[in-house]
Write a protein that holds these residues in place. Sequence first.
Motif, PDB file in Angstrom:
ATOM      1  N   SER A 167      15.380 -14.307  19.608  1.00  0.00           N
ATOM      2  CA  SER A 167      15.735 -13.993  18.222  1.00  0.00           C
ATOM      3  C   SER A 167      14.502 -13.620  17.415  1.00  0.00           C
ATOM      4  O   SER A 167      14.499 -12.641  16.663  1.00  0.00           O
ATOM      5  N   GLY A 168      13.435 -14.410  17.552  1.00  0.00           N
ATOM      6  CA  GLY A 168      12.216 -14.136  16.818  1.00  0.00           C
ATOM      7  C   GLY A 168      11.595 -12.803  17.198  1.00  0.00           C
ATOM      8  O   GLY A 168      11.173 -12.028  16.326  1.00  0.00           O
ATOM      9  N   MET A 169      11.549 -12.514  18.485  1.00  0.00           N
ATOM     10  CA  MET A 169      10.934 -11.264  18.923  1.00  0.00           C
ATOM     11  C   MET A 169      11.772 -10.053  18.513  1.00  0.00           C
ATOM     12  O   MET A 169      11.231  -8.998  18.154  1.00  0.00           O
ATOM     13  N   LEU A 170      13.101 -10.190  18.553  1.00  0.00           N
ATOM     14  CA  LEU A 170      13.961  -9.089  18.134  1.00  0.00           C
ATOM     15  C   LEU A 170      13.801  -8.806  16.645  1.00  0.00           C
ATOM     16  O   LEU A 170      13.707  -7.642  16.219  1.00  0.00           O
ATOM     17  N   ALA A 171      13.755  -9.879  15.831  1.00  0.00           N
ATOM     18  CA  ALA A 171      13.566  -9.693  14.394  1.00  0.00           C
ATOM     19  C   ALA A 171      12.202  -9.074  14.094  1.00  0.00           C
ATOM     20  O   ALA A 171      12.084  -8.184  13.241  1.00  0.00           O
ATOM     21  N   ALA A 172      11.164  -9.535  14.796  1.00  0.00           N
ATOM     22  CA  ALA A 172       9.826  -8.974  14.591  1.00  0.00           C
ATOM     23  C   ALA A 172       9.786  -7.499  14.973  1.00  0.00           C
ATOM     24  O   ALA A 172       9.204  -6.669  14.258  1.00  0.00           O
ATOM     25  N   ALA A 173      10.403  -7.153  16.112  1.00  0.00           N
ATOM     26  CA  ALA A 173      10.410  -5.754  16.558  1.00  0.00           C
ATOM     27  C   ALA A 173      11.177  -4.871  15.585  1.00  0.00           C
ATOM     28  O   ALA A 173      10.759  -3.745  15.282  1.00  0.00           O
ATOM     29  N   GLY A 174      12.299  -5.375  15.067  1.00  0.00           N
ATOM     30  CA  GLY A 174      13.086  -4.603  14.118  1.00  0.00           C
ATOM     31  C   GLY A 174      12.321  -4.330  12.834  1.00  0.00           C
ATOM     32  O   GLY A 174      12.317  -3.202  12.324  1.00  0.00           O
ATOM     33  N   MET A 175      11.654  -5.378  12.292  1.00  0.00           N
ATOM     34  CA  MET A 175      10.895  -5.183  11.060  1.00  0.00           C
ATOM     35  C   MET A 175       9.712  -4.259  11.292  1.00  0.00           C
ATOM     36  O   MET A 175       9.389  -3.411  10.439  1.00  0.00           O
ATOM     37  N   ALA A 176       9.055  -4.403  12.442  1.00  0.00           N
ATOM     38  CA  ALA A 176       7.930  -3.517  12.758  1.00  0.00           C
ATOM     39  C   ALA A 176       8.390  -2.064  12.860  1.00  0.00           C
ATOM     40  O   ALA A 176       7.694  -1.147  12.405  1.00  0.00           O
ATOM     41  N   LEU A 177       9.560  -1.853  13.435  1.00  0.00           N
ATOM     42  CA  LEU A 177      10.113  -0.502  13.535  1.00  0.00           C
ATOM     43  C   LEU A 177      10.347   0.086  12.147  1.00  0.00           C
ATOM     44  O   LEU A 177       9.994   1.245  11.873  1.00  0.00           O
ATOM     45  N   LEU A 201       4.398 -10.864  -4.794  1.00  0.00           N
ATOM     46  CA  LEU A 201       2.980 -10.969  -5.137  1.00  0.00           C
ATOM     47  C   LEU A 201       2.139 -10.075  -4.234  1.00  0.00           C
ATOM     48  O   LEU A 201       1.242  -9.361  -4.699  1.00  0.00           O
ATOM     49  N   ILE A 202       2.431 -10.102  -2.938  1.00  0.00           N
ATOM     50  CA  ILE A 202       1.697  -9.246  -2.003  1.00  0.00           C
ATOM     51  C   ILE A 202       1.964  -7.777  -2.313  1.00  0.00           C
ATOM     52  O   ILE A 202       1.053  -6.942  -2.292  1.00  0.00           O
ATOM     53  N   ALA A 203       3.227  -7.464  -2.632  1.00  0.00           N
ATOM     54  CA  ALA A 203       3.589  -6.079  -2.939  1.00  0.00           C
ATOM     55  C   ALA A 203       2.850  -5.576  -4.176  1.00  0.00           C
ATOM     56  O   ALA A 203       2.422  -4.421  -4.240  1.00  0.00           O
ATOM     57  N   GLU A 204       2.677  -6.459  -5.161  1.00  0.00           N
ATOM     58  CA  GLU A 204       1.992  -6.062  -6.392  1.00  0.00           C
ATOM     59  C   GLU A 204       0.512  -5.813  -6.125  1.00  0.00           C
ATOM     60  O   GLU A 204      -0.094  -4.905  -6.706  1.00  0.00           O
ATOM     61  N   ARG A 205      -0.083  -6.612  -5.230  1.00  0.00           N
ATOM     62  CA  ARG A 205      -1.508  -6.462  -4.933  1.00  0.00           C
ATOM     63  C   ARG A 205      -1.766  -5.317  -3.954  1.00  0.00           C
ATOM     64  O   ARG A 205      -2.827  -4.697  -3.994  1.00  0.00           O
ATOM     65  N   ALA A 206      -0.811  -5.058  -3.045  1.00  0.00           N
ATOM     66  CA  ALA A 206      -1.002  -4.026  -2.017  1.00  0.00           C
ATOM     67  C   ALA A 206       0.156  -3.036  -2.047  1.00  0.00           C
ATOM     68  O   ALA A 206       0.130  -2.048  -2.762  1.00  0.00           O
ATOM     69  N   SER A 207       1.206  -3.319  -1.268  1.00  0.00           N
ATOM     70  CA  SER A 207       2.406  -2.481  -1.238  1.00  0.00           C
ATOM     71  C   SER A 207       3.556  -3.319  -0.721  1.00  0.00           C
ATOM     72  O   SER A 207       3.351  -4.383  -0.119  1.00  0.00           O
ATOM     73  N   LEU A 208       4.783  -2.841  -0.945  1.00  0.00           N
ATOM     74  CA  LEU A 208       5.948  -3.576  -0.459  1.00  0.00           C
ATOM     75  C   LEU A 208       5.954  -3.611   1.062  1.00  0.00           C
ATOM     76  O   LEU A 208       6.357  -4.621   1.667  1.00  0.00           O
ATOM     77  N   ALA A 209       5.532  -2.543   1.704  1.00  0.00           N
ATOM     78  CA  ALA A 209       5.459  -2.530   3.164  1.00  0.00           C
ATOM     79  C   ALA A 209       4.528  -3.631   3.666  1.00  0.00           C
ATOM     80  O   ALA A 209       4.830  -4.327   4.650  1.00  0.00           O
ATOM     81  N   THR A 210       3.419  -3.821   2.986  1.00  0.00           N
ATOM     82  CA  THR A 210       2.494  -4.894   3.360  1.00  0.00           C
ATOM     83  C   THR A 210       3.135  -6.258   3.142  1.00  0.00           C
ATOM     84  O   THR A 210       2.999  -7.168   3.967  1.00  0.00           O
ATOM     85  N   GLY A 211       3.844  -6.410   2.032  1.00  0.00           N
ATOM     86  CA  GLY A 211       4.522  -7.669   1.765  1.00  0.00           C
ATOM     87  C   GLY A 211       5.547  -8.012   2.832  1.00  0.00           C
ATOM     88  O   GLY A 211       5.682  -9.173   3.239  1.00  0.00           O
ATOM     89  N   LEU A 212       6.257  -7.016   3.313  1.00  0.00           N
ATOM     90  CA  LEU A 212       7.295  -7.253   4.318  1.00  0.00           C
ATOM     91  C   LEU A 212       6.714  -7.548   5.695  1.00  0.00           C
ATOM     92  O   LEU A 212       7.461  -7.936   6.605  1.00  0.00           O
TER      93      LEU A 212
END
Length: 378
Positions: A272-282, A346-357
């Motif tokens: 489950s963890g690896m599938l979620a990580a792969a999906g978000m990375a995609l 907070l991360i999105a404001e300092r960098a970008s939403l992609a970085t926050g995610l």
Amino acid sequence: MTPVVGASRALRAQFFVLGVMFATWGVHVPTVKGHYGLGDQALAIAMLASGVGALMALAQAGRVVGRWGPRTVSAAMGVLCCASVACLLAWPHYAALLAVMLVFGITGSLFDVALNTEATEIERLAAKPLMSGFHGMFSLGGMAGASLGSAAPALGLSPQAHLLLATGIGAAVALLASRAMLPVPEKEAGETHPLSLPRGPLVLLGLLASMGLIAEGAMYDWSVLFMKDERASQPSTAALAYASFSGAMALGRFGGDWVRARMSGTRLMRASGMLAAAGMALALALPSPLAALLGFALVGLGLSNVVPVLFSAASQVPGVSPAHGIAAVSGVGYLGMMAGPPLIGLIAERASLATGLLVVVVFAVFMALSARRAMRGH
């Protein structure tokens, strides 16, 4: 029909009601904001009141459910939870909204713990995995509640009429369904632990639940905005982000019990963890909106059985009652769910939403790597 089968059907109805109530509140967030003339900060404080109520309830949930039993608690809290949602627009004063949201947090959390405690007892008696299917009914209820809320204006229903209709039916179903639930075992009724705080194996289970709910909350709160701002999608396409994630999550939960019967908890958590990580990375790596939608669906599929598996494990910790175990893990998980969206923002404001995610990728990988230790003995 055996008592276990009847209780299982009743519990599915209860989970459906809980999903409808949370979706009904979500649909009316803009309505509430306009009714009370709130700014974003005042609205956030009202939402925080719900979170405070939930944490207050979860600190005592194990004792309450252990003392009165899931059947009694679910009946009372189900009706009160519906009543609190019905009162969202009942008064013009902001203080009244804060009180309503506090009650919503308290009753919704106690209702949730009672249902999950009953689910673990039914799983034990049935001797087969059922938890994922119960949580699938919560997801289905959320989709149904959101659909009814979206269709209400076209049906000529005012916001208050929609609230009364949805909550009235929900309260009736919750009350009737509770009559078919199983009675509390005697060993549960006598427990008097004062607080449901995580200890021992529950600490790691709670941490993983928190990470899973942070990732889940990130999809609900930020996926549509990501499609709009980072992928320049049209509003109609951006809206599919929520649908792809929630639809895949519901599908994964309804098939989750079949998977759990054939795969150990450790292997399922790792996958489950690896599938979620792969999906978000995609979704983050490719600039295509279609790739993002596919990635969000994979995240939903990956996260779909994380909470059911962790709750089942929490209910089996030696020396801890199911109600206390579930309440402890729920409490830590709820803290994560509240802290997650601001962290990503907070991360999105300092960098970008992609970085926050990227937080979703990191947490999903951590869940996969920690699966063996967390599920040891389960």
